[in-house]
Motif scaffolding. Structure first.
Motif, PDB file in Angstrom:
ATOM      1  N   PHE A 112     -13.017 -51.516 -29.986  1.00  0.00           N
ATOM      2  CA  PHE A 112     -13.517 -52.886 -29.885  1.00  0.00           C
ATOM      3  C   PHE A 112     -13.766 -53.437 -31.286  1.00  0.00           C
ATOM      4  CE2 PHE A 112     -14.410 -50.895 -25.932  1.00  0.00           C
ATOM      5  CZ  PHE A 112     -14.426 -51.887 -24.970  1.00  0.00           C
ATOM      6  N   LYS A 113     -13.289 -54.655 -31.523  1.00  0.00           N
ATOM      7  CA  LYS A 113     -13.510 -55.318 -32.810  1.00  0.00           C
ATOM      8  C   LYS A 113     -13.932 -56.759 -32.564  1.00  0.00           C
ATOM      9  CE  LYS A 113     -10.182 -52.559 -35.335  1.00  0.00           C
ATOM     10  NZ  LYS A 113      -8.957 -52.520 -36.100  1.00  0.00           N
ATOM     11  N   HIS A 114     -14.714 -57.277 -33.488  1.00  0.00           N
ATOM     12  CA  HIS A 114     -15.077 -58.686 -33.437  1.00  0.00           C
ATOM     13  C   HIS A 114     -13.834 -59.512 -33.771  1.00  0.00           C
ATOM     14  CE1 HIS A 114     -19.416 -58.028 -33.095  1.00  0.00           C
ATOM     15  NE2 HIS A 114     -19.227 -57.001 -33.891  1.00  0.00           N
ATOM     16  N   GLY A 115     -13.694 -60.646 -33.091  1.00  0.00           N
ATOM     17  CA  GLY A 115     -12.572 -61.530 -33.347  1.00  0.00           C
ATOM     18  C   GLY A 115     -12.912 -62.575 -34.400  1.00  0.00           C
ATOM     19  N   LYS A 116     -12.097 -63.629 -34.432  1.00  0.00           N
ATOM     20  CA  LYS A 116     -12.273 -64.685 -35.434  1.00  0.00           C
ATOM     21  C   LYS A 116     -13.513 -65.535 -35.188  1.00  0.00           C
ATOM     22  CE  LYS A 116      -7.396 -65.030 -36.544  1.00  0.00           C
ATOM     23  NZ  LYS A 116      -6.212 -65.875 -36.529  1.00  0.00           N
ATOM     24  N   ASN A 117     -13.853 -65.744 -33.923  1.00  0.00           N
ATOM     25  CA  ASN A 117     -15.071 -66.508 -33.658  1.00  0.00           C
ATOM     26  C   ASN A 117     -16.117 -65.615 -33.015  1.00  0.00           C
ATOM     27  OD1 ASN A 117     -14.925 -66.615 -30.725  1.00  0.00           O
ATOM     28  ND2 ASN A 117     -13.273 -68.099 -30.960  1.00  0.00           N
ATOM     29  N   GLU A 118     -17.298 -66.136 -32.830  1.00  0.00           N
ATOM     30  CA  GLU A 118     -18.456 -65.351 -32.391  1.00  0.00           C
ATOM     31  C   GLU A 118     -18.258 -64.611 -31.075  1.00  0.00           C
ATOM     32  OE1 GLU A 118     -23.050 -66.240 -31.057  1.00  0.00           O
ATOM     33  OE2 GLU A 118     -22.079 -67.636 -32.420  1.00  0.00           O
ATOM     34  N   LYS A 119     -17.594 -65.240 -30.108  1.00  0.00           N
ATOM     35  CA  LYS A 119     -17.466 -64.633 -28.780  1.00  0.00           C
ATOM     36  C   LYS A 119     -16.161 -63.863 -28.590  1.00  0.00           C
ATOM     37  CE  LYS A 119     -20.519 -67.866 -26.522  1.00  0.00           C
ATOM     38  NZ  LYS A 119     -20.719 -68.790 -25.423  1.00  0.00           N
ATOM     39  N   GLU A 120     -15.261 -63.944 -29.521  1.00  0.00           N
ATOM     40  CA  GLU A 120     -13.958 -63.316 -29.386  1.00  0.00           C
ATOM     41  C   GLU A 120     -14.029 -61.821 -29.699  1.00  0.00           C
ATOM     42  OE1 GLU A 120     -10.099 -65.492 -30.529  1.00  0.00           O
ATOM     43  OE2 GLU A 120     -10.491 -64.133 -32.191  1.00  0.00           O
ATOM     44  N   ARG A 121     -13.352 -61.032 -28.873  1.00  0.00           N
ATOM     45  CA  ARG A 121     -13.285 -59.587 -29.057  1.00  0.00           C
ATOM     46  C   ARG A 121     -11.829 -59.141 -28.953  1.00  0.00           C
ATOM     47  NH1 ARG A 121     -17.497 -60.986 -30.402  1.00  0.00           N
ATOM     48  NH2 ARG A 121     -19.550 -60.220 -29.825  1.00  0.00           N
ATOM     49  N   ILE A 122     -11.461 -58.199 -29.799  1.00  0.00           N
ATOM     50  CA  ILE A 122     -10.134 -57.591 -29.760  1.00  0.00           C
ATOM     51  C   ILE A 122     -10.325 -56.169 -29.270  1.00  0.00           C
ATOM     52  CG2 ILE A 122      -8.124 -56.890 -31.123  1.00  0.00           C
ATOM     53  CD1 ILE A 122      -9.088 -59.161 -33.135  1.00  0.00           C
ATOM     54  N   ILE A 123      -9.615 -55.826 -28.199  1.00  0.00           N
ATOM     55  CA  ILE A 123      -9.747 -54.496 -27.596  1.00  0.00           C
ATOM     56  C   ILE A 123      -8.381 -53.815 -27.644  1.00  0.00           C
ATOM     57  CG2 ILE A 123     -10.425 -53.187 -25.551  1.00  0.00           C
ATOM     58  CD1 ILE A 123     -11.965 -55.798 -24.684  1.00  0.00           C
ATOM     59  N   ASN A 124      -8.328 -52.685 -28.325  1.00  0.00           N
ATOM     60  CA  ASN A 124      -7.109 -51.877 -28.386  1.00  0.00           C
ATOM     61  C   ASN A 124      -7.290 -50.664 -27.493  1.00  0.00           C
ATOM     62  OD1 ASN A 124      -5.513 -53.152 -30.556  1.00  0.00           O
ATOM     63  ND2 ASN A 124      -7.297 -52.632 -31.798  1.00  0.00           N
ATOM     64  N   ILE A 125      -6.360 -50.476 -26.581  1.00  0.00           N
ATOM     65  CA  ILE A 125      -6.336 -49.240 -25.800  1.00  0.00           C
ATOM     66  C   ILE A 125      -5.206 -48.424 -26.400  1.00  0.00           C
ATOM     67  CG2 ILE A 125      -6.032 -48.183 -23.538  1.00  0.00           C
ATOM     68  CD1 ILE A 125      -7.033 -50.745 -22.280  1.00  0.00           C
ATOM     69  N   THR A 126      -5.555 -47.310 -27.007  1.00  0.00           N
ATOM     70  CA  THR A 126      -4.558 -46.582 -27.786  1.00  0.00           C
ATOM     71  C   THR A 126      -4.115 -45.260 -27.183  1.00  0.00           C
ATOM     72  OG1 THR A 126      -6.327 -45.652 -29.135  1.00  0.00           O
ATOM     73  CG2 THR A 126      -5.237 -47.601 -29.979  1.00  0.00           C
ATOM     74  N   GLU A 127      -4.824 -44.744 -26.213  1.00  0.00           N
ATOM     75  CA  GLU A 127      -4.408 -43.492 -25.589  1.00  0.00           C
ATOM     76  C   GLU A 127      -4.614 -43.583 -24.095  1.00  0.00           C
ATOM     77  OE1 GLU A 127      -5.498 -39.429 -26.854  1.00  0.00           O
ATOM     78  OE2 GLU A 127      -6.101 -40.462 -28.691  1.00  0.00           O
ATOM     79  N   TYR A 128      -3.655 -43.102 -23.381  1.00  0.00           N
ATOM     80  CA  TYR A 128      -3.786 -42.965 -21.933  1.00  0.00           C
ATOM     81  C   TYR A 128      -3.682 -41.509 -21.567  1.00  0.00           C
ATOM     82  CZ  TYR A 128      -3.213 -47.894 -20.940  1.00  0.00           C
ATOM     83  OH  TYR A 128      -3.394 -49.238 -20.857  1.00  0.00           O
ATOM     84  N   HIS A 129      -4.399 -41.160 -20.545  1.00  0.00           N
ATOM     85  CA  HIS A 129      -4.213 -39.849 -19.930  1.00  0.00           C
ATOM     86  C   HIS A 129      -2.946 -39.971 -19.113  1.00  0.00           C
ATOM     87  CE1 HIS A 129      -4.888 -36.335 -17.510  1.00  0.00           C
ATOM     88  NE2 HIS A 129      -5.924 -36.021 -18.264  1.00  0.00           N
ATOM     89  N   GLU A 130      -1.995 -39.115 -19.358  1.00  0.00           N
ATOM     90  CA  GLU A 130      -0.672 -39.221 -18.764  1.00  0.00           C
ATOM     91  C   GLU A 130      -0.709 -39.305 -17.243  1.00  0.00           C
ATOM     92  OE1 GLU A 130       3.657 -37.245 -19.589  1.00  0.00           O
ATOM     93  OE2 GLU A 130       1.877 -36.025 -19.821  1.00  0.00           O
ATOM     94  N   GLU A 131      -1.611 -38.599 -16.600  1.00  0.00           N
ATOM     95  CA  GLU A 131      -1.660 -38.570 -15.144  1.00  0.00           C
ATOM     96  C   GLU A 131      -1.968 -39.936 -14.549  1.00  0.00           C
ATOM     97  OE1 GLU A 131      -3.374 -34.038 -14.919  1.00  0.00           O
ATOM     98  OE2 GLU A 131      -4.675 -35.727 -14.510  1.00  0.00           O
ATOM     99  N   ILE A 132      -2.599 -40.790 -15.281  1.00  0.00           N
ATOM    100  CA  ILE A 132      -2.988 -42.086 -14.736  1.00  0.00           C
ATOM    101  C   ILE A 132      -1.820 -43.049 -14.684  1.00  0.00           C
ATOM    102  CG2 ILE A 132      -4.395 -44.141 -15.266  1.00  0.00           C
ATOM    103  CD1 ILE A 132      -6.501 -42.238 -16.343  1.00  0.00           C
ATOM    104  N   ILE A 133      -0.784 -42.822 -15.486  1.00  0.00           N
ATOM    105  CA  ILE A 133       0.182 -43.895 -15.694  1.00  0.00           C
ATOM    106  C   ILE A 133       1.568 -43.634 -15.123  1.00  0.00           C
ATOM    107  CG2 ILE A 133      -1.003 -44.713 -17.740  1.00  0.00           C
ATOM    108  CD1 ILE A 133       1.082 -43.246 -19.400  1.00  0.00           C
ATOM    109  N   THR A 134       1.817 -42.548 -14.476  1.00  0.00           N
ATOM    110  CA  THR A 134       3.154 -42.254 -13.984  1.00  0.00           C
ATOM    111  C   THR A 134       3.298 -42.736 -12.535  1.00  0.00           C
ATOM    112  OG1 THR A 134       3.195 -40.328 -15.405  1.00  0.00           O
ATOM    113  CG2 THR A 134       4.893 -40.464 -13.726  1.00  0.00           C
ATOM    114  N   TYR A 135       4.095 -43.781 -12.324  1.00  0.00           N
ATOM    115  CA  TYR A 135       4.301 -44.348 -10.988  1.00  0.00           C
ATOM    116  C   TYR A 135       5.573 -43.774 -10.363  1.00  0.00           C
ATOM    117  CZ  TYR A 135       0.806 -47.958 -11.728  1.00  0.00           C
ATOM    118  OH  TYR A 135      -0.346 -48.637 -11.936  1.00  0.00           O
ATOM    119  N   ARG A 136       5.574 -43.654  -9.054  1.00  0.00           N
ATOM    120  CA  ARG A 136       6.769 -43.239  -8.322  1.00  0.00           C
ATOM    121  C   ARG A 136       6.877 -44.095  -7.079  1.00  0.00           C
ATOM    122  NH1 ARG A 136       6.218 -37.822  -5.730  1.00  0.00           N
ATOM    123  NH2 ARG A 136       6.481 -38.827  -3.745  1.00  0.00           N
ATOM    124  N   ARG A 137       8.030 -44.624  -6.796  1.00  0.00           N
ATOM    125  CA  ARG A 137       8.257 -45.443  -5.583  1.00  0.00           C
ATOM    126  C   ARG A 137       8.718 -44.575  -4.462  1.00  0.00           C
ATOM    127  NH1 ARG A 137       7.018 -50.678  -5.423  1.00  0.00           N
ATOM    128  NH2 ARG A 137       7.088 -51.665  -7.418  1.00  0.00           N
TER     129      ARG A 137
END
Length: 188
Positions: free
Chosen positions: A163-188
């Motif tokens: 989490f980082k402060h953005g350009k104005n007071e209420k703005e926030r920049i959120i980086n999600i940089t790692e995922y647990h592999e099990e959460i993201i693998t979809y199968r149809r």
């Protein structure tokens, strides 16, 4: 959120208000819950190994960067009705989850833990509170503010949010940089 097979992926989100930060948290929580329950009839199935440990989200950022605001939205999505405040002085809080309360049916989580490690100086302080036992519980979701204080004892597979402060007071920049592999693998 678009999830794929990559183990590491950078997702950059911009929030312009407290409400938007909480909505982003709700979306992520719903995806995690969806990934941890059996698929309903006609729904795409998520291919995942049974989670052998707690699902851990590590929230890094300066004071006032939106970590607790994010946790408030996340807990709301889990069905927690309590007022969520940062457990700075008590170090952590446990929120029992009830599957009939959650907005995602058949959830596989029983407890959500919110840790605020701002006052922790050594990992041993956290270990004395039963942290390892909590991390071993596959039916737990653990949200950790200030995870850098105990990085030596964190599991390798975590969802890391910066989490980082953005350009104005209420703005926030959120980086999600790692995922647990099990959460993201979809199968149809």
């Amino acid at each position: 959120f678009v999830f794929n097979k990559f183990r590491y992926k950078l997702i950059l989100m911009l929030s312009k208000s407290k409400i938007q930060t909480q909505k982003l948290a709700i979306r992520l929580a719903k995806n995690i819950l969806r990934a941890n329950r059996p698929a309903a009839h006609g729904e795409p199935r998520l291919q995942r190994e049974p989670n052998r440990r707690a699902t851990v989200l590590a929230l890094r950022g300066d004071l006032g960067a939106g970590k607790t605001t994010f946790v408030q939205g996340f807990m709301k999505a889990l069905g927690v009705k309590h007022r969520i405040t940062s457990p700075t002085f008590v170090i952590f809080r446990n929120y029992p989850l009830k599957s009939h309360v959650s907005n995602v049916a058949r959830q596989m989580f029983n407890n959500a833990y919110h840790f605020d490690l701002y006052r922790i100086h050594k990992p041993k302080e956290l270990l004395d509170l039963g942290f390892q036992k909590i991390l071993k519980d596959p039916h737990a979701i653990v949200l950790i503010e200030w995870p850098e204080r105990v990085k030596k004892i964190l599991p390798k597979n975590i969802i890391l949010l910066n989490f980082k402060h953005g350009k104005n007071e209420k703005e926030r920049i959120i980086n999600i940089t790692e995922y647990h592999e099990e959460i993201i693998t979809y199968r149809r």
